[in-house]
Design a protein around this motif. Structure first.
Motif, PDB file in Angstrom:
ATOM      1  N   SER A  71      -1.939 -71.240  20.972  1.00 36.57           N
ATOM      2  CA  SER A  71      -2.989 -70.597  21.767  1.00 36.57           C
ATOM      3  C   SER A  71      -2.460 -69.797  22.951  1.00 36.57           C
ATOM      4  CB  SER A  71      -3.979 -71.653  22.272  1.00 36.57           C
ATOM      5  OG  SER A  71      -3.313 -72.613  23.077  1.00 36.57           O
ATOM      6  N   ASP A  72      -1.135 -69.842  23.201  1.00 37.87           N
ATOM      7  CA  ASP A  72      -0.606 -69.138  24.373  1.00 37.87           C
ATOM      8  C   ASP A  72      -0.146 -67.715  24.061  1.00 37.87           C
ATOM      9  OD1 ASP A  72       1.527 -69.975  22.838  1.00 37.87           O
ATOM     10  OD2 ASP A  72       2.807 -70.511  24.541  1.00 37.87           O
ATOM     11  N   PHE A  73      -0.379 -67.230  22.841  1.00 37.78           N
ATOM     12  CA  PHE A  73      -0.084 -65.823  22.557  1.00 37.78           C
ATOM     13  C   PHE A  73      -1.091 -64.941  23.287  1.00 37.78           C
ATOM     14  CE2 PHE A  73       2.044 -67.571  18.736  1.00 37.78           C
ATOM     15  CZ  PHE A  73       3.252 -66.896  18.845  1.00 37.78           C
ATOM     16  N   ASP A  74      -0.600 -63.807  23.805  1.00 33.64           N
ATOM     17  CA  ASP A  74      -1.493 -62.830  24.433  1.00 33.64           C
ATOM     18  C   ASP A  74      -2.086 -61.872  23.401  1.00 33.64           C
ATOM     19  OD1 ASP A  74      -1.101 -63.496  27.316  1.00 33.64           O
ATOM     20  OD2 ASP A  74       0.985 -63.005  26.827  1.00 33.64           O
ATOM     21  N   PHE A  75      -1.252 -61.486  22.419  1.00 35.35           N
ATOM     22  CA  PHE A  75      -1.682 -60.527  21.401  1.00 35.35           C
ATOM     23  C   PHE A  75      -1.153 -60.946  20.033  1.00 35.35           C
ATOM     24  CE2 PHE A  75      -1.448 -58.041  25.318  1.00 35.35           C
ATOM     25  CZ  PHE A  75      -2.651 -57.343  25.301  1.00 35.35           C
ATOM     26  N   ILE A  76      -1.932 -60.642  19.013  1.00 36.23           N
ATOM     27  CA  ILE A  76      -1.468 -60.729  17.626  1.00 36.23           C
ATOM     28  C   ILE A  76      -1.530 -59.320  17.049  1.00 36.23           C
ATOM     29  CG2 ILE A  76      -1.888 -61.653  15.318  1.00 36.23           C
ATOM     30  CD1 ILE A  76      -3.117 -64.124  16.617  1.00 36.23           C
ATOM     31  N   VAL A  77      -0.374 -58.796  16.634  1.00 37.64           N
ATOM     32  CA  VAL A  77      -0.289 -57.459  16.057  1.00 37.64           C
ATOM     33  C   VAL A  77      -0.297 -57.610  14.539  1.00 37.64           C
ATOM     34  CG1 VAL A  77       0.952 -55.268  16.047  1.00 37.64           C
ATOM     35  CG2 VAL A  77       1.164 -56.809  18.016  1.00 37.64           C
ATOM     36  N   VAL A  78      -1.303 -57.043  13.892  1.00 38.19           N
ATOM     37  CA  VAL A  78      -1.488 -57.248  12.451  1.00 38.19           C
ATOM     38  C   VAL A  78      -1.026 -56.014  11.681  1.00 38.19           C
ATOM     39  CG1 VAL A  78      -3.124 -57.834  10.627  1.00 38.19           C
ATOM     40  CG2 VAL A  78      -3.465 -58.729  12.939  1.00 38.19           C
ATOM     41  N   SER A  79      -0.150 -56.224  10.720  1.00 38.35           N
ATOM     42  CA  SER A  79       0.286 -55.138   9.845  1.00 38.35           C
ATOM     43  C   SER A  79      -0.838 -54.779   8.875  1.00 38.35           C
ATOM     44  CB  SER A  79       1.532 -55.552   9.066  1.00 38.35           C
ATOM     45  OG  SER A  79       2.614 -55.791   9.944  1.00 38.35           O
TER      46      SER A  79
END
Length: 481
Positions: A71-79
């Motif tokens: 839960s500590d990710f700021d962003f998820i970059v999706v291909s």
């Protein structure tokens, strides 16, 4: 959007994912890179970037994602290869929403880099966006050439390859930036993008494609239409302008133009001309590329460039010199008068219908591959219309050849009760059987209407293998290259 050092998860290790990981790592962010596959060639490249082994994970699935994504990710970059309809992405999207993690795309990061550059430079980089089911790559490369003929430094990037962030990394490293970026955008890229500013954009057409990825035709269409929300100037055909309510669009039409900034087609003494309301500009046949679809592509490219202030004369000069991109209705060779055409880029029904309609000789068509959930009815109808005009035969291959056979109502090896249909297991056999069906003066057209990944790495490899098979057949017939 991106402020200070933040924690990013990049989903996918292909060209797009690697470009994102590289750019983020270069800018000092904490980067993790996960993939659903068991292994990927870019694993070693990510290690060489300096990513710790613990930050790289494989075999991501709906069952294990909560053990890997925190839960500590700021962003998820999706291909763009990851469908929002997959159980994995549904689970990740729900998790991200509950934990205030923003899902973004490579294009969002690209735009962040462009805006940062523009803040400290007096001349902003112009971004021209191109999407559509078919013709994207052609128009993107046309726009790049037209900009160069206008004296500007221009690059093409995005879905056309190289990826958008790959070129950004090169610009930053060399400290040499272009005047214009022609950005080809797929529906998948647009789906995950929320931060994009375009000086001009167009949707060339919307027909069935990637229905399985989007979950339906309406969702696919909505992704394409997002491009106009990001754009200052909108370019559309006269029919699109009416359908989408684009009152201030730059219009192109197959008929005579009606307003000052429109471009259209005028027929004079049996010759078709590109024209404005004031004058004829150049004969359509002055282009090196052929086909009705390329007339529309050319007008869209002209309007994109005019809408950002480029003069008409160099655009027409570029159009005269423009040559077809590989695997897009390109000539391979002829064998004893039978001409082989490579349209391996025809990966959907709309593209293949356009290719068939643009050919004016008797035809043998090679079709098949991964059908992507498409409805093949429009292709069936197009082929039916060609039966009286010399449809010599059909050759079917690939994963969904039985679906094609059913959609075409093939009975006793015949299409429309008269046209022979061959089923094959390889591209080499397809070339052999197509040649056997053809006569001197005929065309053999590879335009599969399907994706290539059931048998090949991509459409490029399919086209190369097709050409190799054609040259090998020529050798066996005693013809030299």
């Amino acid at each position: 959007m991106v402020n200070g050092k933040q924690k990013f998860l990049v989903l996918g290790m292909g060209e797009t994912g690697f470009a994102c990981a590289k750019w983020l790592n270069t800018h000092g962010h904490e980067v993790y890179c996960f993939d659903t596959r068991e292994q990927h060639p870019n694993h070693e490249n990510l290690i060489n970037l300096g990513l710790p082994e613990r930050n790289i994970k494989f075999n991501l699935s709906p069952e294990n994602f909560k053990d890997l994504i925190h839960s500590d990710f700021d962003f998820i970059v999706v291909s763009p290869g990851l469908s929002p309809e997959s159980q994995l992405m549904k689970s990740i999207s729900d998790f991200a929403s509950k934990n205030n993690i923003k899902i973004i795309s490579e294009i969002d990061l690209f735009m962040h880099a462009i805006l940062d550059h523009n803040k400290v430079n007096s001349t902003p980089i112009k971004i021209i966006g191109i999407t559509g089911t078919n013709g994207k790559t052609t128009v993107t490369s046309m726009v790049r050439l037209m900009c160069e003929y206008s004296g500007l430094k221009a690059v093409a990037a995005g879905n056309i390859s190289p990826s958008a962030l790959t070129v950004i990394s090169e610009f930053e490293q060399q400290n040499k930036w272009p005047d214009v970026i022609a950005l080809e955008l797929s529906s998948a890229q647009l789906f995950y993008t929320s931060e994009l500013k375009l000086d001009a954009s167009t949707i060339l057409n919307i027909t069935q494609d990637h229905i399985d990825w989007h979950g339906g035709m309406q969702a696919y269409k909505e992704s394409k239409l997002k491009i106009f929300d990001f754009s200052e100037q909108k370019i559309a055909s006269d029919e699109q302008a009416k359908e989408y309510g684009l009152n201030k669009a730059w219009i192109y039409t197959e008929a005579l133009p009606q307003k000052e900034n429109e471009i259209g087609v005028n027929e004079l003494n049996g010759m078709k001309w590109f024209c404005t309301t004031q004058k004829n500009l150049m004969p359509v046949d002055a282009m090196k590329i052929r086909g009705h679809h390329n007339v529309l592509n050319a007008m869209a490219a002209i309007q994109l460039c005019q809408s950002v202030g480029l003069p008409l004369e160099p655009l027409l000069a570029a159009l005269r010199d423009y040559e077809a991109q590989p695997h897009r209705c390109t000539y391979v060779r002829d064998i004893n008068g039978v001409i082989f055409i490579d349209d391996s880029k025809g990966t959907n029904v709309g593209a293949t219908v356009a290719a068939i309609n643009g050919m004016y000789r008797n035809l043998v068509v090679i079709l098949g591959g991964e059908g992507k959930g498409q409805d093949f009815t429009p292709l069936y109808e197009s082929l039916q219309k060609r039966v009286p005009d010399g449809l010599r035969g059909l050759v079917l291959l690939g994963k969904d050849k039985d679906l094609l056979k059913s959609s075409f109502h093939v009975k006793d090896g015949l299409f429309a009760n008269s046209v022979p249909v061959k089923e094959v297991q390889s591209i080499e056999q397809a070339v052999h059987d197509a040649y056997a069906l053809a006569k001197a003066g005929d065309l053999v057209l590879l335009s599969p209407a399907c994706a290539s990944t059931d048998m090949f790495k991509n459409y490029h490899e399919r086209g190369v293998k097709f050409a190799d098979a054609v040259y090998e057949l020529a050798r066996t017939k005693g013809e030299m290259a």
